[in-house]
Structures are given as structure tokens and as C-alpha cells.
Design a protein around this motif. Structure first.
Motif, PDB file in Angstrom:
ATOM      1  N   GLU A  10     -15.472   4.052   5.826  1.00 59.87           N
ATOM      2  CA  GLU A  10     -16.198   2.837   6.176  1.00 59.87           C
ATOM      3  C   GLU A  10     -15.390   1.598   5.813  1.00 59.87           C
ATOM      4  OE1 GLU A  10     -20.019   3.278   4.298  1.00 59.87           O
ATOM      5  OE2 GLU A  10     -20.508   5.004   5.547  1.00 59.87           O
ATOM      6  N   ALA A  11     -14.742   1.620   4.655  1.00 57.77           N
ATOM      7  CA  ALA A  11     -13.923   0.483   4.227  1.00 57.77           C
ATOM      8  C   ALA A  11     -12.743   0.291   5.178  1.00 57.77           C
ATOM      9  CB  ALA A  11     -13.421   0.697   2.802  1.00 57.77           C
ATOM     10  N   ALA A  12     -12.105   1.382   5.595  1.00 60.38           N
ATOM     11  CA  ALA A  12     -10.990   1.291   6.538  1.00 60.38           C
ATOM     12  C   ALA A  12     -11.475   0.753   7.878  1.00 60.38           C
ATOM     13  CB  ALA A  12     -10.325   2.648   6.705  1.00 60.38           C
ATOM     14  N   ALA A  13     -12.634   1.210   8.330  1.00 59.65           N
ATOM     15  CA  ALA A  13     -13.179   0.750   9.607  1.00 59.65           C
ATOM     16  C   ALA A  13     -13.473  -0.743   9.580  1.00 59.65           C
ATOM     17  CB  ALA A  13     -14.436   1.535   9.963  1.00 59.65           C
ATOM     18  N   VAL A  14     -13.971  -1.231   8.464  1.00 60.20           N
ATOM     19  CA  VAL A  14     -14.256  -2.660   8.328  1.00 60.20           C
ATOM     20  C   VAL A  14     -12.974  -3.465   8.479  1.00 60.20           C
ATOM     21  CG1 VAL A  14     -14.961  -4.464   6.690  1.00 60.20           C
ATOM     22  CG2 VAL A  14     -16.361  -2.415   6.979  1.00 60.20           C
ATOM     23  N   VAL A  15     -11.917  -3.024   7.820  1.00 65.22           N
ATOM     24  CA  VAL A  15     -10.632  -3.728   7.893  1.00 65.22           C
ATOM     25  C   VAL A  15     -10.094  -3.709   9.320  1.00 65.22           C
ATOM     26  CG1 VAL A  15      -8.220  -3.687   7.115  1.00 65.22           C
ATOM     27  CG2 VAL A  15     -10.067  -3.313   5.471  1.00 65.22           C
ATOM     28  N   SER A  57       1.863  -5.588  28.408  1.00 64.29           N
ATOM     29  CA  SER A  57       2.467  -6.507  27.445  1.00 64.29           C
ATOM     30  C   SER A  57       1.473  -6.913  26.361  1.00 64.29           C
ATOM     31  CB  SER A  57       2.969  -7.753  28.179  1.00 64.29           C
ATOM     32  OG  SER A  57       3.450  -8.708  27.278  1.00 64.29           O
ATOM     33  N   HIS A  58       0.258  -7.241  26.772  1.00 60.59           N
ATOM     34  CA  HIS A  58      -0.772  -7.633  25.801  1.00 60.59           C
ATOM     35  C   HIS A  58      -1.117  -6.466  24.883  1.00 60.59           C
ATOM     36  CE1 HIS A  58      -2.361 -11.126  28.495  1.00 60.59           C
ATOM     37  NE2 HIS A  58      -1.199 -11.392  27.934  1.00 60.59           N
ATOM     38  N   LEU A  59      -1.193  -5.279  25.443  1.00 62.37           N
ATOM     39  CA  LEU A  59      -1.511  -4.099  24.643  1.00 62.37           C
ATOM     40  C   LEU A  59      -0.418  -3.823  23.618  1.00 62.37           C
ATOM     41  CD1 LEU A  59      -3.410  -1.742  24.104  1.00 62.37           C
ATOM     42  CD2 LEU A  59      -2.266  -0.506  25.963  1.00 62.37           C
ATOM     43  N   HIS A  60       0.824  -3.912  24.039  1.00 64.59           N
ATOM     44  CA  HIS A  60       1.951  -3.692  23.131  1.00 64.59           C
ATOM     45  C   HIS A  60       1.929  -4.708  21.990  1.00 64.59           C
ATOM     46  CE1 HIS A  60       5.983  -2.782  21.742  1.00 64.59           C
ATOM     47  NE2 HIS A  60       6.235  -4.079  21.799  1.00 64.59           N
ATOM     48  N   ARG A  61       1.735  -5.975  22.318  1.00 64.48           N
ATOM     49  CA  ARG A  61       1.707  -7.016  21.282  1.00 64.48           C
ATOM     50  C   ARG A  61       0.506  -6.838  20.360  1.00 64.48           C
ATOM     51  NH1 ARG A  61       2.366 -11.784  25.155  1.00 64.48           N
ATOM     52  NH2 ARG A  61       0.900 -12.731  23.742  1.00 64.48           N
ATOM     53  N   ALA A  62      -0.631  -6.445  20.905  1.00 61.86           N
ATOM     54  CA  ALA A  62      -1.824  -6.227  20.078  1.00 61.86           C
ATOM     55  C   ALA A  62      -1.589  -5.106  19.076  1.00 61.86           C
ATOM     56  CB  ALA A  62      -3.020  -5.889  20.968  1.00 61.86           C
ATOM     57  N   LYS A  63      -1.040  -3.993  19.537  1.00 55.54           N
ATOM     58  CA  LYS A  63      -0.774  -2.868  18.635  1.00 55.54           C
ATOM     59  C   LYS A  63       0.216  -3.248  17.548  1.00 55.54           C
ATOM     60  CE  LYS A  63      -1.680   0.911  21.870  1.00 55.54           C
ATOM     61  NZ  LYS A  63      -1.049   2.009  22.621  1.00 55.54           N
ATOM     62  N   ARG A  64       1.269  -3.959  17.936  1.00 52.36           N
ATOM     63  CA  ARG A  64       2.275  -4.367  16.952  1.00 52.36           C
ATOM     64  C   ARG A  64       1.656  -5.276  15.886  1.00 52.36           C
ATOM     65  NH1 ARG A  64       5.817  -7.228  19.934  1.00 52.36           N
ATOM     66  NH2 ARG A  64       5.064  -9.182  19.094  1.00 52.36           N
ATOM     67  N   ARG A  65       0.901  -6.268  16.328  1.00 57.58           N
ATOM     68  CA  ARG A  65       0.260  -7.183  15.360  1.00 57.58           C
ATOM     69  C   ARG A  65      -0.723  -6.452  14.458  1.00 57.58           C
ATOM     70  NH1 ARG A  65      -1.053 -13.015  18.148  1.00 57.58           N
ATOM     71  NH2 ARG A  65       1.019 -13.348  18.999  1.00 57.58           N
ATOM     72  N   LEU A  66      -1.516  -5.578  15.053  1.00 58.77           N
ATOM     73  CA  LEU A  66      -2.489  -4.826  14.247  1.00 58.77           C
ATOM     74  C   LEU A  66      -1.794  -3.972  13.201  1.00 58.77           C
ATOM     75  CD1 LEU A  66      -5.187  -3.703  16.815  1.00 58.77           C
ATOM     76  CD2 LEU A  66      -5.515  -5.183  14.832  1.00 58.77           C
ATOM     77  N   LEU A  67      -0.763  -3.261  13.595  1.00 58.82           N
ATOM     78  CA  LEU A  67      -0.052  -2.420  12.628  1.00 58.82           C
ATOM     79  C   LEU A  67       0.535  -3.256  11.495  1.00 58.82           C
ATOM     80  CD1 LEU A  67       1.704   0.160  14.961  1.00 58.82           C
ATOM     81  CD2 LEU A  67      -0.239   0.546  13.428  1.00 58.82           C
ATOM     82  N   GLU A  68       1.099  -4.406  11.828  1.00 57.29           N
ATOM     83  CA  GLU A  68       1.657  -5.288  10.790  1.00 57.29           C
ATOM     84  C   GLU A  68       0.569  -5.786   9.853  1.00 57.29           C
ATOM     85  OE1 GLU A  68       3.543  -8.328  13.115  1.00 57.29           O
ATOM     86  OE2 GLU A  68       5.286  -7.066  13.582  1.00 57.29           O
ATOM     87  N   LEU A  70      -2.476  -4.529   9.332  1.00 59.39           N
ATOM     88  CA  LEU A  70      -3.102  -3.447   8.578  1.00 59.39           C
ATOM     89  C   LEU A  70      -2.195  -2.967   7.459  1.00 59.39           C
ATOM     90  CD1 LEU A  70      -4.714  -1.544  11.562  1.00 59.39           C
ATOM     91  CD2 LEU A  70      -5.910  -2.871   9.801  1.00 59.39           C
ATOM     92  N   ALA A  71      -0.902  -2.893   7.715  1.00 57.98           N
ATOM     93  CA  ALA A  71       0.043  -2.501   6.667  1.00 57.98           C
ATOM     94  C   ALA A  71       0.009  -3.513   5.527  1.00 57.98           C
ATOM     95  CB  ALA A  71       1.450  -2.382   7.240  1.00 57.98           C
ATOM     96  N   ALA A  72      -0.084  -4.794   5.870  1.00 60.82           N
ATOM     97  CA  ALA A  72      -0.154  -5.835   4.844  1.00 60.82           C
ATOM     98  C   ALA A  72      -1.415  -5.710   3.996  1.00 60.82           C
ATOM     99  CB  ALA A  72      -0.094  -7.219   5.493  1.00 60.82           C
ATOM    100  N   ARG A  73      -2.454  -5.129   4.568  1.00 62.58           N
ATOM    101  CA  ARG A  73      -3.715  -4.943   3.844  1.00 62.58           C
ATOM    102  C   ARG A  73      -3.818  -3.556   3.210  1.00 62.58           C
ATOM    103  NH1 ARG A  73      -8.656  -7.753   7.032  1.00 62.58           N
ATOM    104  NH2 ARG A  73      -9.692  -7.023   5.151  1.00 62.58           N
ATOM    105  N   GLY A  74      -2.756  -2.769   3.340  1.00 57.30           N
ATOM    106  CA  GLY A  74      -2.722  -1.462   2.685  1.00 57.30           C
ATOM    107  C   GLY A  74      -3.406  -0.344   3.453  1.00 57.30           C
TER     108      GLY A  74
END
Length: 83
Positions: A10-15, A57-68, A70-74
């Protein structure tokens, strides 16, 4: 293997939801349509009235930003996309 507590999921889903909501609208829409709703980029492009390349292009950028973000948030990528 040990079971994962529901509270951890649940905590991961919230993030994940917070970070998806922080994306710019064009990136967020492409991500939601293709990843969360399972539409193909071609179907998403038709729905949005934009070229398939734009959705890709939008999908690729969205995934890249999300991964960055989420990694920053652990939150690891495997956990994030499993939620």
C-alpha cells in the motif's frame, strides 16, 4: 521467500500514484492509457488524436521520469510497476 506485508504494498502504491500524478498532463495521459489501461500506442494515439510517435515519445519520457523519481524516493522499479 517471505510474504510482503499489505502495508508495504500500500505504501509503494501511494508513492507510485503520487509520482504519476506529478507528471505533466501529456506524459501522464500516455502512461495511464498504455501502462495502466493496457492500450497500445496506436490505440492511445487514435483516442488522443495525435501521431503514434508522439504517444511513444511521451510514454518513454514518462517512464524515465517515473523511474528516476521513484528511485529517489527509495522505491525500486520492480516494486513500483508491480503495484
Amino acid at each position: 521467500s517471505r510474504p510482503v506485508a499489505d502495508s508495504a504494498w500500500e505504501a509503494a502504491a501511494v508513492v507510485v500514484h503520487e509520482e504519476v500524478n506529478r507528471l505533466p498532463e501529456q506524459l501522464r495521459v500516455a502512461f495511464i492509457l498504455c501502462v495502466l489501461e493496457g492500450k497500445t500506442p496506436t490505440a492511445a494515439a487514435a483516442q488522443l488524436g495525435v501521431p503514434v510517435g508522439t504517444v511513444g515519445s511521451h510514454l518513454h519520457r514518462a517512464k524515465r521520469r517515473l523511474l528516476e523519481r521513484l528511485a529517489a524516493r527509495g522505491v525500486g522499479a520492480a516494486v513500483a510497476f508491480a503495484t
